[in-house]
Every structure is written in C-alpha cells, then in structure tokens.
Design a protein around this motif. Structure first.
Motif, short mmCIF file in Angstrom:
data_model
loop_
_atom_site.label_atom_id
_atom_site.label_comp_id
_atom_site.label_asym_id
_atom_site.label_seq_id
_atom_site.Cartn_x
_atom_site.Cartn_y
_atom_site.Cartn_z
N HIS A 285 33.66 63.72 118.18
CA HIS A 285 34.13 62.39 117.75
C HIS A 285 35.48 62.12 118.40
N SER A 286 35.65 60.89 118.91
CA SER A 286 36.93 60.46 119.48
C SER A 286 37.26 61.30 120.72
N PHE A 287 38.37 62.06 120.73
CA PHE A 287 38.62 62.98 121.83
C PHE A 287 37.50 64.03 121.92
N GLY A 288 36.98 64.42 120.76
CA GLY A 288 35.84 65.33 120.76
C GLY A 288 34.61 64.69 121.40
N GLY A 289 34.53 63.36 121.32
CA GLY A 289 33.44 62.63 121.94
C GLY A 289 33.49 62.68 123.46
N GLY B 54 21.01 68.97 122.69
CA GLY B 54 21.25 67.78 121.88
C GLY B 54 22.74 67.48 121.81
N TYR B 55 23.08 66.19 121.96
CA TYR B 55 24.49 65.77 121.96
C TYR B 55 24.66 64.56 121.04
N LEU B 56 25.56 64.69 120.06
CA LEU B 56 25.92 63.57 119.19
C LEU B 56 27.38 63.22 119.46
N VAL B 57 27.62 61.95 119.82
CA VAL B 57 28.95 61.51 120.26
C VAL B 57 29.33 60.27 119.46
N HIS B 58 30.47 60.33 118.77
CA HIS B 58 30.86 59.25 117.87
C HIS B 58 32.16 58.57 118.31
N ASP B 59 32.05 57.27 118.58
CA ASP B 59 33.19 56.43 118.96
C ASP B 59 34.12 57.15 119.94
N PRO B 60 33.60 57.57 121.08
CA PRO B 60 34.37 58.39 122.01
C PRO B 60 35.51 57.63 122.67
N SER B 61 36.55 58.34 123.01
CA SER B 61 37.75 57.74 123.60
C SER B 61 37.57 57.56 125.11
N ILE B 62 36.62 56.70 125.48
CA ILE B 62 36.30 56.47 126.89
C ILE B 62 37.50 55.88 127.64
N TRP B 63 38.40 55.24 126.94
CA TRP B 63 39.60 54.65 127.56
C TRP B 63 40.49 55.71 128.22
N TRP B 64 40.34 56.95 127.83
CA TRP B 64 41.25 58.01 128.27
C TRP B 64 41.39 58.04 129.80
N ASP B 65 42.62 58.08 130.26
CA ASP B 65 42.95 58.25 131.68
C ASP B 65 42.17 57.26 132.56
N ASN B 66 42.37 55.97 132.24
CA ASN B 66 41.71 54.91 133.02
C ASN B 66 40.19 55.10 133.10
N GLN B 67 39.62 55.43 131.93
CA GLN B 67 38.16 55.58 131.80
C GLN B 67 37.62 56.70 132.71
N TYR B 68 38.30 57.83 132.64
CA TYR B 68 37.95 59.00 133.47
C TYR B 68 36.47 59.37 133.32
N ILE B 69 35.98 59.45 132.07
CA ILE B 69 34.60 59.86 131.84
C ILE B 69 33.62 58.83 132.39
N LEU B 70 33.92 57.57 132.18
CA LEU B 70 33.05 56.51 132.70
C LEU B 70 32.92 56.61 134.22
N GLY C 144 37.59 56.26 111.88
CA GLY C 144 37.61 57.48 111.09
C GLY C 144 36.33 57.73 110.30
N SER C 145 35.65 56.67 109.87
CA SER C 145 34.49 56.84 109.00
C SER C 145 33.17 56.95 109.75
N ILE C 146 33.16 56.56 111.00
CA ILE C 146 31.88 56.46 111.73
C ILE C 146 31.11 57.77 111.86
N PRO C 147 31.77 58.96 111.94
CA PRO C 147 30.96 60.18 112.05
C PRO C 147 30.07 60.43 110.84
N LEU C 148 30.44 59.90 109.66
CA LEU C 148 29.63 60.13 108.47
C LEU C 148 28.22 59.56 108.63
N LYS C 149 28.14 58.29 109.00
CA LYS C 149 26.83 57.69 109.23
C LYS C 149 26.23 58.18 110.54
#
Length: 351
Positions: free
Chosen positions: A163-167, A183-199, A264-269
């Motif tokens: 989740h987030s940085f963990g995402g 299997g990969y579960l990713v919640h509200d990931p911080s894709i913005w990080w470092d000018n969208q490095y992951i993207l 903060g709540s999104i990983p629950l659902k």
C-alpha cells in the motif's frame, strides 16, 4: 466473626484464582526475528498459521503464503480476513500462511529510486534514505523467503501485498523479478514518486511477458482528486490506463476504485476484494456434487490453470464434504469422494 471473615476471604480467593486460571490468551500469530544480511540488521517478522496447520486428525498440509508489507498496521486485520474467507464449508480462498513485514526504515526500503527533484511539501515529508528497493528485495528473496520455505510447509504460491510506498515497491518487484510471486495486491500506490518512476518503467516495455501472474490495483474515489492529492490520484489513473491497454503478456489485471475511502482506509476494502479476486471461482456449493460428481476436481483444476500453479483441496475440507454425504446416506457420492480424497491423501480415513 473472625472465622466468617476468614471463610469469606478464602472463598473469594478461590473464585479469583479459578477465574484467573480459566483465562486463555487469544493468539493470532507470533513474532520472530531473522537477519537481513544485505541490510545489516535484524528484522521482526509476524507469522500467522492456518487453523489446520497443527490439526493431527489430517495429513500435514502445505499452504500458499501472503507476504504483507507494512505489517505493523496490516497484520491483525488481514489475518482475520484470511481466517474468515478460508473457513469451511464454503471457503472463498484457501487457508494461507500470512507473513507480516514490519518496517525499520520505511522510506529507505519501500522506494524504488533516489529522486532528483522533490516539491517542498515532499521534502518535508520525506527525510532520510531513499531508493533502497533492491536491497530490500535481496532481504525478501534470500533471507525471508528462504526462512519461511524451510521453516513452514509452503506450496510455492506466494502473494505480495503493498500500500502507498508499499504499492510502488510491489509494482517494482513485479516489474523486475516476479518469479517468486504469482499474486499481487496493490493499494493506492504512490506512482507520483520520482516523476512517476514506476510508470516510466512499465511504459518502457509494452510487450513485457509477466509469465502468468494476477494483479489487483485499487484507488481512492474521485472526491480525493483535489489540491495536493491530485498528482497522486492522476498518476494512478495513468498507470491504470496503461495496464488496461492489454499489450502485456501473461498478466491478468483488475482495477477497482472506492468512493468514500481515503488513502489510509483503502487497504481494508482492497484486501478483502483482492483476495476474492485472486481466487475467483474457488467458492463452490458442494451440495451440488450429486448433480456434478466431479465438481470439486473440476473447480481445483480450473483454479490451477487460472493461477498457473497446482492447487488441491485441503483434506479437512474434503472430510467435511464426505461427512455431509454420509449423514445424507448418499452412497455413490461417498464412494467417489473417498476415492478422490485418498488419491490426494493416501492415509485418509473417515471416523
């Protein structure tokens, strides 16, 4: 009077002692410590074992494993999800081992790169080391997975949740080296990080072969797309658009958005729906076996094909089904089910 007071005190003492000894702790797991070689530190690890793990009335079972980032905030509720969803007689997911990974230096371990540019707000939030994903992956693969696989009965099917940085860490692992997880579960990931490095990584190879994995990504609702959260929100949207393009090979993907949930709540659902998504099709009505004699076999064969990994039903689950048909005196189903169960567990016997 003194004798009565003494007697009352003695009786009260006995009652209190009985109440004290009658208490039993409710335990959901245990904490262990292992060495993270490349990180040069000891790491606490949380471990939850399924109910059937120590059941001596059945053969020793092996289990899928969930590896859960940010274990200090997610372990307690996720183990409850796994326990509930895997509980018979109509499980939606298999019983699983859950391994929580609490943080020692979160920003160091759960970021994929060292950013050249940060906004003032980001600089205020992000302090200390960054870009330590590779060293963290070394710990994950060489230390943690090795320890879990040699200590517990695992079946080789692993799930990574972040989740987030963990995402972004989870997505980075999927991109770089996905052979250890299916299997990969990713919640509200911080894709913005470092000018969208992951993207940018995912854009760089639109024909990449992920070799048969399932990915579930969640995001907060449109009401969270505002002010300083806009970049976070829109970056995830861009990744979703890319992944929906279906140019990647060997990747089964689902995206889900949750109105009314915040970061903060999104990983629950998300974890509840994500686990169901990974094992979609597992939940069956075993009372239909009299109409579909190979219902259980067919269900697990399809699940194995969908997940690119062999799965078989738990012996305890099969025992529950057989007991039902014995009570209903359906001899044909009993014979077939016992034969099937013994083909998987030769020492099986029914009381």
């Amino acid at each position: 009077m003194r004798k009565k007071l003494y007697l009352a005190t003695a009786v009260l003492s006995i009652i209190c002692n009985q109440m004290l000894f009658a208490q039993e702790p409710i335990t959901i797991g245990h904490l262990t410590k292992i060495q993270a070689t490349k990180l040069k530190e000891d790491r606490n690890i949380q471990v939850y074992l399924p109910t059937s793990y120590k059941d001596q009335t059945i053969s020793k079972q092996s289990y899928p494993v969930i590896y859960l980032l940010d274990g200090e905030t997610n372990f307690n509720y996720l183990t409850a999800y796994v326990e509930k969803l895997s509980k018979g007689p109509y499980p939606s997911i298999p019983e699983m081992i859950v391994v929580g990974i609490p943080n020692t230096n979160r920003t160091r371990d759960l970021t994929p790169s060292k950013p050249n540019e940060l906004t003032e707000e980001q600089r205020n939030k992000i302090k200390g080391e960054t870009g330590g994903n590779d060293n963290f992956f070394d710990f994950l693969e060489k230390d943690l997975l090795t320890y879990i696989n040699t200590t517990y009965r695992t079946n080789g099917y692993n799930i990574l949740i972040g989740h987030s940085f963990g995402g972004i860490t989870t997505l980075n692992y999927l991109w770089k080296n996905n052979q250890n997880f299916k299997g990969y579960l990713v919640h509200d990931p911080s894709i913005w990080w470092d000018n969208q490095y992951i993207l940018k990584q995912y854009k760089s190879q639109p024909q990449k072969d992920f070799k048969g994995v399932k990915l579930f990504i969640t995001q907060v609702g449109t009401s969270e797309n505002k002010d300083h959260l806009a970049d976070h929100y829109n970056s995830i949207q861009k990744l979703n658009t890319l992944l929906q393009s279906n140019t990647y090979k060997g990747l089964t993907y689902q995206y889900k958005q949750y109105e009314g949930e915040d970061h903060g709540s999104i990983p629950l659902k998300g974890n509840l729906d994500g686990l169901r998504y990974l094992f979609d099709g597992l939940r069956i009505n075993f009372k239909e076996i009299d109409k579909q004699p190979t219902l259980v076999q067919d269900t697990y064969a399809k699940l194995s094909k969908d997940l690119n990994h062999p799965f078989i039903p738990n012996e305890g689950y099969l025992k529950t089904i057989i007991t039902y048909y014995i009570k209903n005196k359906q001899e044909d189903q009993i014979k077939d089910l016992i034969e099937y169960t013994k083909s998987l567990y030769p020492t099986f016997k029914i009381d």
